[in-house]
Enzyme design. Structure first.
Site: not given
Lengths: 365, 438
Positions: B313, B286, B70, B317, B68, B100
């Site tokens: 993955d 998750n 972002r 954050h 990700h 996402n």
């Protein structure tokens, strides 16, 4: 640093936990391995009262998991000594004079907060109450910032109640004060378990070997977890009972019997602990109606007759009369529900006193 | 600049069945020749940079097929620039980034933004993954054809599962036009709702709401049935339970062309980490960290070939987001800068898998699954190369991450076997040895 070193000398250094604040973020695990919860004594084995240890091993009380039988006995014995204070005309001793304690209650609570507050005042501590409606949390402040701001006022202890499991551990990581868990999410409520143990010991003279049925919504109950850990450590038999939709997984691995039949759970019980049906924590759908719940799991006088003739009935409150317990039982001769409330003050005084570095010997002398 | 002679390393390239000490000649950013070490600089253009690889492992650049980045929209967590720097530092020469973002990568314009930004700022190859559904909302198919034209290599609604069996069927059918895989995050949302860690003994002890293994396994079962029904190209992301791996193994034995990946943290940590860290939100992801029985089943599936790929993955954050109550903190950890070292230390060094198998799992297979021309050192291939020092021991320090984020449960872990040099298209984009003054 004068403040800090003073506290270190008077408080933390006398317990064996680390006195210095840790750098934010990480630290080695303070928790015991899960296997340590295995019962210290099983029925039929030695059931003598464990000797109290001289002092608590940790500077916080975050849960009952990992607290030893000797430490539990120390807290209960200390509470017994301090209970006398509440019977005096002037209900106050100077044990915590000059100490500041913050009651940081992020969830509604009447009983527990009042109990802590009275305990603090009877020990002559200065107290500050802090709750969502009066705090900047409603303005969106994070728990970390709130904690740092509380710390900046240099309290000696923080009593925390929070909706999130692990919130007291979070505070312990970021604060220098002693942290006392007054209930975190569905995790633990250690002082409730201690006051329950105090009450049982008062009525039964012991904990080891007793048959204790704990009934209700165990999945969402912090009272259940703390009681289960404490009772297993003290060598009691715990029978867990409730609808399977409200039981957490793997309870037999924690050394307790599980049954979905209320009659079986209370059969021959020395103690029946009824837990509140916590509608506010459930997702819904765990049981069809309160009426059916009462039929299957409600404690009625008929069911009480299956227990031992000297059974005691406990409930941590607040009760849902007619859902988990019939009023005739709650207000009946076997009920010790109000004794629990009374004993809460002495037990919390003991915890505060011991975490501040007090000893049982000083009280006796 | 793009001419290199990587000398004296142990070249490992499963695609060409190579595993021997030799030299690698790169001309104009492509692999020109692998040759015996006696040949010296003969045949190399005059302006060829020599890289001393003695004692090092030389392999095709690693491909992380699940990260990700972002960007656009969540640049406080990561950007294409910082994420690809993290990739380079971690030994990856290519990454595939999940859709996402904010807005989700569900249309040509977002895909083109990512491709353009990557061209300007990325230090490794970036392959975008597009949405299955518009806005990732799980209602109707996104304009997949448009996005394929702009450069996506797969579709996924990752961050979320593909919302319904009907939509999954449509996606598996529709993507046959383009020959790209549908990547699913397998989770039954009704069953997992509100959970923050694996459901089991530890969640009972900690009073945290659990996510049962069945939440993943039910979705895996449904996806496999739909792949059988449609003949579509299915790839299952970050599988974490024994039951999931058993289902995939049976499906493969039955001839189904399904592929799957696992994440390094699911191979080296169990649910106990949540307890041992006292609710540190850096142990919250998750799918959640699972039981030790699940970890054992994953390791078994790595060794027997059920698992096709290891992907990080990488879910960066901001520190403020992770420094919250466990229930409130977001899922995910930063993985790009620790994956290779973790796998070297925990899998290759103890002999769970060979280094050649690791290269398959982290370079060749992800490239094949995504249909990109990477993951090999055969002549003519892009000179994407990773050099690993199998003896180098170092301690993970999140303070030195190239990533914008610091959310790793591996801070303070001492690992042996680190990527030291990363080469993309013949250009050295990361070199620990020069940085450290070797």
């Amino acid at each position: 640093m004068l403040e800090g070193s003073d506290r270190t000398r008077e408080g933390a250094a006398r317990t064996r936990g680390s006195a210095r604040p840790r750098p934010a973020g990480r630290r080695p695990a303070a928790r015991p391995a899960a296997a340590e919860v295995e019962p210290a004594a099983r029925p039929g084995e030695a059931k003598g009262e464990p000797e109290p240890v001289a002092r608590l091993a940790h500077r916080h009380l975050l849960g009952m998991l990992g607290v030893t039988a000797g430490e539990i006995t120390l807290i209960l014995d200390t509470a017994k000594s301090l209970a006398e204070v509440s019977t005096r005309a002037i209900k106050k001793v100077p044990a915590l004079r000059g100490k500041t304690i913050v009651n940081f209650f992020m969830e509604p609570s009447t009983r527990t907060r009042s109990s802590f507050e009275i305990a603090e005042k009877r020990l002559s501590a200065d107290t500050l109450n802090f709750s969502p409606s009066t705090s900047s949390v409603v303005k969106g402040e994070s728990l970390l910032d709130t904690a740092r701001n509380l710390e900046a006022m240099t309290p000696d202890m923080i009593v925390i109640r929070h909706k999130a499991s692990g919130a007291p551990h979070f505070l312990a990581r970021h604060c220098r004060s002693n942290i006392i868990n007054a209930g975190d999410g569905a995790h633990e409520h250690p002082t409730q378990a201690l006051l329950d143990a105090f009450t049982i010991r008062e009525k039964k003279g012991r904990l080891a070997g007793l048959r204790v049925a704990i009934v209700g919504d165990l999945m969402h109950s912090r009272v259940f977890r703390s009681n289960a850990f404490l009772l297993k450590t003290m060598g009691a038999d715990v029978i867990a009972c409730g609808p399977p939709t409200l039981l957490p997984p793997e309870l037999p691995r924690l050394g307790m019997q599980v049954t979905y039949r209320m009659d079986e759970a209370v059969e021959g019980a020395d103690v029946i602990m009824m837990l509140r049906v916590q509608r506010e924590r459930q997702r819904g759908g765990a049981f069809p109606t309160a009426r059916e719940y009462y039929n299957l799991f409600g404690l009625t006088s008929e069911r009480v007759r299956r227990a031992r003739s000297d059974v005691i009935i406990m409930h941590p409150g607040p009760m849902n009369r007619g859902v988990e317990i019939d009023s005739a039982v709650a207000d009946g001769p076997y009920s010790v529900i109000l004794d629990q409330v009374t004993n809460g003050v002495a037990v919390r005084m003991a915890v505060l006193y011991l975490l501040a570095g007090g000893t049982l010997g000083e009280l006796a002398g | 600049m793009a001419n290199l002679l990587v000398k004296g390393g142990r070249v490992v390239d499963p695609a060409t069945a190579t595993d021997e000490v030799s030299d690698l000649l790169v001309i104009d950013g492509r692999i020109a020749e692998r040759r015996g070490k006696g040949k010296g600089t003969a045949g190399a253009p005059p302006e060829t940079t020599i890289i001393d690889a003695r004692g090092l492992l030389v392999c095709p650049g690693f491909v992380d097929m699940h990260v990700h980045l972002r960007e656009p929209g969540q640049e406080h967590k990561e950007t294409i620039e910082t994420g690809t720097r993290a990739a380079a530092a971690g030994g990856f020469t290519s990454v595939a980034c999940m859709p996402n973002t904010d807005p989700w990568n569900d249309s040509l314009s977002i895909t083109e933004y990512i491709v353009t930004e990557a061209r300007r700022k990325a230090v490794v190859n970036v392959f975008p993954i597009g949405c299955v559904s518009k806005g990732g909302r799980g209602e109707e198919l996104a304009e997949i054809g448009d996005m394929v034209r702009s450069g996506i290599v797969a579709v996924s609604d990752d961050g979320r599962p593909v919302a319904s069996t009907y939509l999954m069927r449509m996606a598996l059918e529709y993507t046959k036009i383009f020959g790209i895989p549908v990547i699913d995050h397998c989770e039954d949302r009704a069953l997992a709702a509100g959970g923050s860690m694996n459901e089991g003994y530890v969640s009972t002890m900690l009073g945290l709401k659990g996510i049962p293994a069945a939440a993943e396994e039910i979705a895996v079962g449904a996806d496999l049935a739909l792949a059988r029904l449609t003949g579509g190209r299915l790839h299952l992301a970050h599988l974490s339970t024994r039951g999931s791996l058993e289902a995939v193994r049976r499906a493969k034995e039955g001839g189904l062309a399904v592929t799957c990946e696992v994440a390094p943290h699911h191979l080296v940590l169990t649910e106990k980490a949540v307890m041992e860290s006292d609710y540190d939100a850096n142990t919250k992801m998750n799918p959640p960290l699972r039981s030790k029985e699940d970890v054992a089943a994953l390791l078994q599936a790595l060794a027997d070939g059920t698992i096709d790929a290891i992907a990080s993955d990488h879910a960066p954050h901001h520190t403020d987001e992770k420094l919250q109550e466990f229930d409130d903190a977001p899922f995910g950890i930063a993985g790009l800068e620790t994956s290779v070292a973790l796998m070297m230390d925990r899998l290759v060094r103890p002999g769970v898998i060979t280094f050649g198998r690791l290269v398959e799992l982290m370079a060749r297979n992800p490239a094949r699954i995504l249909g990109i021309n990477k993951g090999t050192l055969q002549p003519g291939a892009d000179a994407d190369i990773t050099l690993i020092d199998p003896g180098l021991e170092a301690t993970v320090d999140v303070g030195r991450f190239q990533s914008k984020s610091r959310n790793s449960p591996f801070h303070g872990w001492t690992l042996r076997g680190w990527p030291v040099t990363t080469i993309v298209g013949g250009r050295v984009v990361h070199d620990l040895r020069s940085a450290a003054g070797h």
